[in-house]
Design an enzyme around this catalytic site. Structure first.
Site, mmCIF file in Angstrom:
data_model
loop_
_atom_site.group_PDB
_atom_site.id
_atom_site.type_symbol
_atom_site.label_atom_id
_atom_site.label_comp_id
_atom_site.label_asym_id
_atom_site.label_seq_id
_atom_site.Cartn_x
_atom_site.Cartn_y
_atom_site.Cartn_z
ATOM 1 C CB SER A 62 -9.423 -3.455 6.176
ATOM 2 O OG SER A 62 -9.516 -3.934 7.501
ATOM 3 C CE1 TYR A 101 -4.022 -2.162 6.643
ATOM 4 C CE2 TYR A 101 -5.310 -3.009 8.474
ATOM 5 C CZ TYR A 101 -4.813 -3.152 7.203
ATOM 6 O OH TYR A 101 -5.096 -4.292 6.481
#
Ligand code: NAD
Length: 275
Positions: free
Chosen positions: A159, A172
Site C-alpha cells: 500500500s 495497517y
C-alpha cells in the site's frame, strides 16, 4: 501460455477485478477467499464470461486450511504457477480517532474515542497478522509448487502507506511496510529457483474497507477523503481497473528480469510533497 493462478482475497473489490483480468489472459484461476459465497460468485462470473475458475474457501491465517486449498487447486487446476497475495485490510481497533494527539484528548470521554494510548494490542495484532502472516503463509504453501519451474511469480499487495505512514492507522501502515520489505526479502531468497516476487502499492481506492473513513452517509467526502484528493496530483481516487495492467505485466514473462519491486499506483500521491 495458460497458467494456474491463485488469488487470495479474490472475493473482494480489488482482487476480484485482478482475478477476472488474469482469467481473460487464458489463465486458470483459483478464487480464494474466507467468504465462500464471495469466492463462488466471482468464480461464476469468470466462468460466465468464458474463463476457467473455481471458488476455494480458505483462511490465509491457517496453515491447515491453506494446505486443504492447495490440494483442491492441484486436483482441479494443477500446480500453482502464480500467487497473488491479495487478502488484507485494516481494522477499527488498530485506528486512532484523531490524526494528532492533543492535550485535551486525554480528558475526552466520548464513547468510542480512541487515542494512541487506548489502542488495543489485539487489534494491532489482527491487522499485522492479516496483512503480513496472511502473505507469508500462502506463500509457504503455494510457492512450493513453483520451485524450479519456469515463468512463476508472486505478486503481493502492499500500500501507499508503506512508504510514508498515514495518520490514524499505525497498524495497517506498519503491516504494509512489512509486506513491502518481505517482497524484497523474498525476491532475493527465491532468486535462484526461478520465482519472481513483486508488489503493487495501491494508493486510494474507494472500497467497503475505507468507505466510512472517506465518505459521509450522503456520499460526500469526509475531511480526510478531501485531504487525499488534494494530495493526489491526478485529483481522483483509483478504480480497480487502474491496477490491471501492472498486475498483468508483473505476472507475465514480459517482466522476466523484474523482481523485488514495489510499484506505486497512486495518481502521483507518493511523488507529491503537498507544496
Ligand atoms: P476487500 O475487503 O474488498 O477484499 C479483501 C478480501 O479478503 C475479502 O473478500 C475478504 O473476505 C478476504 N479476506 C479477509 N480476511 C481473509 C482471510 N483471513 N483469509 C482469506 N481471505 C480473507 O478489500 P480490497 O480493498 O479489495 O483490498 C484488497 C487488498 O488491497 C488488501 O490487501 C488491501 O489491504 C489492499 N489495498 C487496498 C487499498 C484500497 O484503497 N482499497 C489500498 C491499498 C491496498
Amino acid at each position: 501460455m495458460s497458467k494456474v493462478v491463485v488469488v487470495t482475497g479474490a472475493g473482494g473489490v480489488l482482487c476480484s477485478t485482478l482475478a477476472k483480468a488474469l482469467a481473460k489472459q487464458g489463465h486458470k484461476i483459483a478464487v480464494l477467499d474466507l467468504k465462500k459465497e464471495a469466492a463462488a460468485k466471482v468464480a461464476e462470473e469468470i466462468s460466465a464470461e468464458g474463463g476457467h475458475a473455481i471458488g476455494v474457501v480458505a483462511n490465509v491465517l491457517e496453515k491447515a486450511s491453506l494446505e486443504a486449498a492447495k490440494a483442491e487447486v492441484n486436483e482441479k487446476l494443477g500446480a500453482c504457477d502464480i500467487l497473488v497475495n491479495g487478502a488484507g485490510g485494516n481494522h477499527p481497533l488498530g485506528t486512532t480517532s484523531n490524526p494528532h494527539l492533543l492535550e485535551t484528548d486525554l480528558e475526552n470521554t466520548t464513547e468510542g474515542f480512541k487515542t494512541f494510548f487506548d489502542l488495543d494490542p489485539k487489534g494491532i495484532e489482527f491487522v499485522f497478522n492479516l496483512n503480513f502472516i496472511g502473505t507469508l503463509l500462502p506463500t509457504q504453501i503455494f510457492a512450493k509448487d513453483m520451485v524450479g519451474k519456469k515463468g512463476c511469480s508472486i505478486l503481493n499487495i502492499s500500500s501507499m502507506n508503506a512508504f510514508t505512514p498515514l495518520t490514524k492507522i499505525p497498524a495497517y501502515s506498519g503491516a504494509k511496510a512489512a509486506v513491502s520489505n518481505f517482497t524484497q526479502w523474498l525476491a532475493v531468497h527465491f532468486s535462484k529457483v526461478g520465482i519472481r516476487v513483486n508488489a503493487l502499492a495501491p494508493g486510494f481506492f474507494l472500497t467497503e474497507q475505507n468507505r466510512t473513513l472517506l465518505t459521509n452517509e450522503d456520499g460526500s467526502l469526509t475531511q480526510r477523503g478531501q485531504q487525499i484528493i488534494d494530495q493526489t496530483p491526478m485529483g481522483r481516487y483509483g478504480v480497480p481497473e487502474d491496477l490491471v495492467s501492472t498486475t498483468l505485466y508483473l505476472c507475465d514473462d514480459a517482466s522476466a528480469f523484474v523482481t523485488g519491486v514495489v510499484i506505486p499506483i497512486d495518481g502521483g500521491f507518493s511523488a507529491y510533497s503537498g507544496v
